[in-house]
Design an enzyme around this catalytic site. Structure first.
Site, short mmCIF file in Angstrom:
data_model
loop_
_atom_site.label_atom_id
_atom_site.label_comp_id
_atom_site.label_asym_id
_atom_site.label_seq_id
_atom_site.Cartn_x
_atom_site.Cartn_y
_atom_site.Cartn_z
N TYR A 106 -25.09 29.81 20.90
CA TYR A 106 -24.47 29.10 19.79
C TYR A 106 -25.52 28.36 19.01
CZ TYR A 106 -21.64 25.38 17.95
OH TYR A 106 -21.07 24.51 17.02
N LYS B 274 -30.40 13.71 28.46
CA LYS B 274 -29.14 14.16 27.90
C LYS B 274 -28.05 14.58 28.78
CE LYS B 274 -27.59 16.82 23.68
NZ LYS B 274 -26.52 17.46 24.30
P1 NAD Z 1 -24.82 17.73 21.79
O1 NAD Z 1 -24.47 17.87 23.08
O2 NAD Z 1 -25.90 18.70 21.31
O3 NAD Z 1 -25.04 16.14 21.41
C1 NAD Z 1 -24.37 15.23 21.21
C2 NAD Z 1 -23.51 14.61 22.65
O4 NAD Z 1 -24.74 14.44 23.35
C3 NAD Z 1 -22.79 13.50 22.41
O5 NAD Z 1 -21.75 13.48 22.08
C4 NAD Z 1 -22.93 12.93 23.73
O6 NAD Z 1 -21.75 13.33 24.62
C5 NAD Z 1 -23.98 13.38 24.50
N1 NAD Z 1 -24.90 12.72 25.04
C6 NAD Z 1 -25.53 13.09 26.42
N2 NAD Z 1 -26.32 12.08 26.91
C7 NAD Z 1 -26.49 11.22 25.79
C8 NAD Z 1 -27.11 10.00 25.45
N3 NAD Z 1 -28.06 9.49 26.44
N4 NAD Z 1 -26.79 9.54 24.46
C9 NAD Z 1 -26.21 9.66 23.24
N5 NAD Z 1 -25.24 11.00 23.60
C10 NAD Z 1 -25.60 11.70 24.68
O7 NAD Z 1 -23.64 17.63 20.62
P2 NAD Z 1 -22.13 18.19 20.73
O8 NAD Z 1 -21.61 18.37 19.32
O9 NAD Z 1 -21.33 17.60 21.57
O10 NAD Z 1 -22.49 19.88 20.95
C11 NAD Z 1 -22.92 20.84 20.41
C12 NAD Z 1 -23.66 21.44 21.49
O11 NAD Z 1 -22.88 21.95 22.42
C13 NAD Z 1 -24.46 22.54 20.90
O12 NAD Z 1 -25.81 22.50 20.63
C14 NAD Z 1 -24.23 23.85 21.99
O13 NAD Z 1 -25.30 23.85 22.96
C15 NAD Z 1 -23.10 23.60 22.67
N6 NAD Z 1 -21.69 24.34 22.21
C16 NAD Z 1 -21.71 25.67 22.78
C17 NAD Z 1 -20.68 26.18 22.70
C18 NAD Z 1 -20.63 27.68 23.28
O14 NAD Z 1 -19.76 28.46 22.90
N7 NAD Z 1 -21.53 27.89 24.14
C19 NAD Z 1 -19.85 26.15 21.45
C20 NAD Z 1 -20.11 24.59 20.76
C21 NAD Z 1 -20.93 23.80 21.35
#
Ligand code: NAD
Length: 332
Positions: free
Chosen positions: A36, A116
């Site tokens: 992704y 994270k």
């Molecule tokens: P993200 O997970 O890359 O980052 C944002 C999120 O990190 C925040 O919303 C929060 O929930 C989390 N987070 C965890 N620890 C944190 C901290 N200490 N401080 C602040 N935030 C923290 O972004 P996203 O928008 O939730 O998801 C995108 C990611 O999800 C993509 O990079 C991908 O890896 C994954 N994804 C995978 C698929 C798939 O089909 N496999 C589809 C969509 C998204």
């Protein structure tokens, strides 16, 4: 040439929209995160090179997925955003330089370093110290009302203690600890029920149950990592890290690995140290987050479409692959 670029961009948009729906709305991804992320970056690069071809609805501008209609909708007064990613030390250094340039300073910027956590983002609203609402991030602007479900999470305080602002919105991550996740899937397999692809999907799926008695049986854990809406900010410190310690004093669970550093080298050391200990933690993490520690500087830096300019997630090298076990996609 532009025709084929345009075609590829449309293809990528369609794929990412599909994967977003599977991941955020159904809690059932069909591709590993690394795949992704690769497609997301490809689209972002093409959009930077061909801004005229960028769609106004591009998934690179969006946060999360549509909130599910079965839940009451909650408007986030302060949007719940995503994070930009850095996949190497060079990309982190470029981020740090952008921060310094924007702030127009040669002074050292203090960063708050945090694991994270790979779970589901939630918002907890406290009024006069009492938990009155829990919500998912949803699409960042509106989420799902999961109040009854968050109330069943054992380490979410229903009541805070101390001199708490009248209105306080706490944000954080709900995770399913690894041992509990494995036990849960083991039992589900024995009963020939649905197994979750990974602890993140297990946490997100458990939070979005229509019957909170089901959520109550799931071993979930909450970590606070930021504040949203606050009625009075006057008595709060200017430092993000100090604010987290304040949350801890009021009774909220905060991750013990969080610390501040004063240099890019310090951030790199933190990243390496957490990466080395990743397998010893009892919850999944997929990287570390670096946040400009001063709230005043965070406000000066502001936001772009889907992420703050004052924070970045430095992702770990991809670990996972999708395999298929008894006909169900299972991520190891
Ligand atoms: P993200 O997970 O890359 O980052 C944002 C999120 O990190 C925040 O919303 C929060 O929930 C989390 N987070 C965890 N620890 C944190 C901290 N200490 N401080 C602040 N935030 C923290 O972004 P996203 O928008 O939730 O998801 C995108 C990611 O999800 C993509 O990079 C991908 O890896 C994954 N994804 C995978 C698929 C798939 O089909 N496999 C589809 C969509 C998204």
């Amino acid at each position: 040439m532009n025709q084929s670029v345009h075609q590829r961009m449309q293809e990528l948009e369609q794929l990412l929209n599909r994967y977003n729906q599977e991941y955020y709305e159904n809690d059932e991804p069909s591709v590993p995160d690394a795949e992704y992320d690769r497609l997301f970056r490809e689209l972002k690069t093409l959009e930077t090179e061909h801004p005229d071809l960028k769609s106004a609805q591009s998934p690179t501008m969006k946060v999360g997925g549509k909130p599910l209609g079965q839940f009451r909708s909650v408007q986030h007064e302060v949007p719940m955003l995503s994070l930009d990613n850095a996949f190497s030390v060079d990309e982190f250094e470029a981020f740090s330089k952008r921060v310094e340039q924007r702030l127009d300073t040669n002074q050292t910027v203090t960063f708050c370093c945090e694991p994270k956590l790979d779970g589901a983002a939630v918002s907890l609203l406290y009024e006069n110290g009492l938990l009155v609402r829990g919500a998912t991030r949803g699409d960042g602007q509106s989420g799902e009302d999961i109040t009854e479900n968050v109330k069943t999470i054992r380490n979410v305080p229903l009541k805070l203690s101390g001199n708490v602002p009248e209105k306080l919105e706490v944000r954080g991550e709900v995770v399913m600890p690894l041992g509990a996740f494995e036990r849960f899937n083991e039992q589900a397999r024995l009963r020939e029920e649905k197994v979750f692809a990974n602890p993140r999907n297990a946490a997100a799926g458990s939070l979005r149950q229509l019957d909170s008695r089901i959520t109550a049986k799931r071993p979930l854990h909450f970590y606070a990592y930021s504040l949203g809406l606050i009625s009075e900010t006057t008595q709060l410190p200017d430092s993000h890290h100090q604010r987290l310690l304040q949350l801890k004093d009021w009774g909220l669970p905060v991750n013990i690995e969080i610390k501040t550093v004063d240099s890019v080298q310090g951030c790199d050391d933190y990243y390496e140290a957490i990466l080395a200990r990743r397998d010893t933690l009892n919850y999944d993490i997929d990287g570390v987050v670096f946040k400009v520690d001063s709230i005043r500087l965070q406000q000066d830096l502001g936001f772009v479409a889907r992420a703050p300019r004052w924070a970045i997630a430095r992702k770990f090298p991809a670990q996972e692959q999708l395999t298929t076990i008894t006909g169900v996609d299972f991520q190891v």
